[in-house]
Motif scaffolding. Structure first.
Motif, PDB file in Angstrom:
ATOM      1  N   VAL A   1     -35.292  28.384 -24.942  1.00  0.00           N
ATOM      2  CA  VAL A   1     -35.646  27.012 -24.599  1.00  0.00           C
ATOM      3  C   VAL A   1     -37.006  27.042 -23.898  1.00  0.00           C
ATOM      4  CG1 VAL A   1     -34.994  24.918 -23.353  1.00  0.00           C
ATOM      5  CG2 VAL A   1     -33.213  26.408 -24.318  1.00  0.00           C
ATOM      6  N   LEU A   2     -37.976  26.326 -24.448  1.00  0.00           N
ATOM      7  CA  LEU A   2     -39.292  26.206 -23.835  1.00  0.00           C
ATOM      8  C   LEU A   2     -39.197  25.083 -22.816  1.00  0.00           C
ATOM      9  CD1 LEU A   2     -39.700  27.716 -26.537  1.00  0.00           C
ATOM     10  CD2 LEU A   2     -41.942  26.653 -26.670  1.00  0.00           C
ATOM     11  N   LYS A   3     -39.255  25.438 -21.539  1.00  0.00           N
ATOM     12  CA  LYS A   3     -38.987  24.500 -20.450  1.00  0.00           C
ATOM     13  C   LYS A   3     -40.198  23.676 -20.030  1.00  0.00           C
ATOM     14  CE  LYS A   3     -34.644  25.448 -19.506  1.00  0.00           C
ATOM     15  NZ  LYS A   3     -33.590  24.467 -19.265  1.00  0.00           N
ATOM     16  N   GLY A   4     -41.396  24.254 -20.112  1.00  0.00           N
ATOM     17  CA  GLY A   4     -42.574  23.527 -19.679  1.00  0.00           C
ATOM     18  C   GLY A   4     -43.729  24.469 -19.403  1.00  0.00           C
ATOM     19  N   TRP A   5     -44.839  23.885 -18.951  1.00  0.00           N
ATOM     20  CA  TRP A   5     -46.051  24.680 -18.764  1.00  0.00           C
ATOM     21  C   TRP A   5     -46.816  24.186 -17.533  1.00  0.00           C
ATOM     22  CZ3 TRP A   5     -50.924  22.388 -18.975  1.00  0.00           C
ATOM     23  CH2 TRP A   5     -50.959  21.076 -19.472  1.00  0.00           C
ATOM     24  N   ILE A   6     -47.705  25.060 -17.069  1.00  0.00           N
ATOM     25  CA  ILE A   6     -48.603  24.736 -15.961  1.00  0.00           C
ATOM     26  C   ILE A   6     -49.797  25.686 -16.030  1.00  0.00           C
ATOM     27  CG2 ILE A   6     -47.457  26.302 -14.333  1.00  0.00           C
ATOM     28  CD1 ILE A   6     -47.932  24.160 -12.142  1.00  0.00           C
ATOM     29  N   PRO A   7     -50.998  25.206 -15.717  1.00  0.00           N
ATOM     30  CA  PRO A   7     -52.129  26.141 -15.615  1.00  0.00           C
ATOM     31  C   PRO A   7     -51.870  27.143 -14.486  1.00  0.00           C
ATOM     32  CG  PRO A   7     -52.923  23.880 -15.791  1.00  0.00           C
ATOM     33  CD  PRO A   7     -51.438  23.814 -15.563  1.00  0.00           C
ATOM     34  N   ILE A   8     -52.136  28.396 -14.732  1.00  0.00           N
ATOM     35  CA  ILE A   8     -51.873  29.427 -13.727  1.00  0.00           C
ATOM     36  C   ILE A   8     -52.692  29.190 -12.461  1.00  0.00           C
ATOM     37  CG2 ILE A   8     -52.139  31.902 -13.226  1.00  0.00           C
ATOM     38  CD1 ILE A   8     -51.070  32.432 -16.063  1.00  0.00           C
ATOM     39  N   ALA A   9     -53.917  28.691 -12.611  1.00  0.00           N
ATOM     40  CA  ALA A   9     -54.741  28.408 -11.430  1.00  0.00           C
ATOM     41  C   ALA A   9     -54.043  27.404 -10.502  1.00  0.00           C
ATOM     42  CB  ALA A   9     -56.107  27.875 -11.852  1.00  0.00           C
ATOM     43  N   ILE A  10     -53.329  26.447 -11.067  1.00  0.00           N
ATOM     44  CA  ILE A  10     -52.593  25.472 -10.262  1.00  0.00           C
ATOM     45  C   ILE A  10     -51.323  26.094  -9.695  1.00  0.00           C
ATOM     46  CG2 ILE A  10     -51.304  23.290 -10.388  1.00  0.00           C
ATOM     47  CD1 ILE A  10     -53.491  22.331 -12.353  1.00  0.00           C
TER      48      ILE A  10
END
Length: 168
Positions: free
Chosen positions: A118-127
């Motif tokens: 299940v692909l839950k979500g994403w975020i930029p690593i810098a954030i």
């Protein structure tokens, strides 16, 4: 977003897991690992599951020519040019970022067990490398799922349009 990898991709994930562990002569208590309670075979299994998660992300984005062998630890992205895939077996688990993760990449959290992910979500690593998510007991950042962007929004974002194929 639920994704299922093929049996062939499961075999490839297992083969690549063995190669990666052997390449760095890793053990479950390797200096780069924080879960040192695993035995050797469980460690290989976790590595294979994380590679299966990479295949699930590549499949979601329609990257037909993806091979996990192209990933070179932290020197290159796991998928495409900037995607770092983070897998956990825990359905409600957090996305864990390490100091060594490249700040220019996008992290995608994947849960589940092969062949169903299940692909839950994403975020930029810098954030994600924000002090509010910094762990006190280890040099990592734990981002809870409710802070992640929906996976469906990545392609439309400024991050996705430059690095993902248009089909998929």
């Amino acid at each position: 977003m639920k994704m299922k990898i093929s049996h062939e991709q499961e075999w490839e994930a297992a083969r690549v897991a063995l190669e990666r562990v052997e390449e760095i002569d890793a053990t479950p208590d390797h200096v780069s690992r924080y879960n040192k309670a695993l035995n050797f075979h469980d460690y290989i299994t976790e590595t294979a599951e994380s590679i299966g998660a990479e295949y699930a992300v590549a499949r979601y984005f329609g990257i037909a020519d993806f091979t996990a062998r192209d990933s070179r630890f932290k020197r290159t992205a796991d998928v495409g040019s900037i995607i770092e895939v983070k897998w956990t077996k825990y359905d409600s688990g957090s996305l864990i970022i390490h100091d060594s993760d490249r700040s220019t990449d996008i992290a995608i959290l994947v849960t589940g067990k092969s062949p169903n992910y299940v692909l839950k979500g994403w975020i930029p690593i810098a954030i994600a490398k924000n002090q509010r998510w910094r762990r006190r007991d280890q040099p990592t950042y734990w981002v809870e799922q409710y802070h992640l962007h929906p996976i469906e929004n990545l392609r439309r974002s400024s991050h996705g349009e430059a690095t993902l194929p248009m089909s998929g």
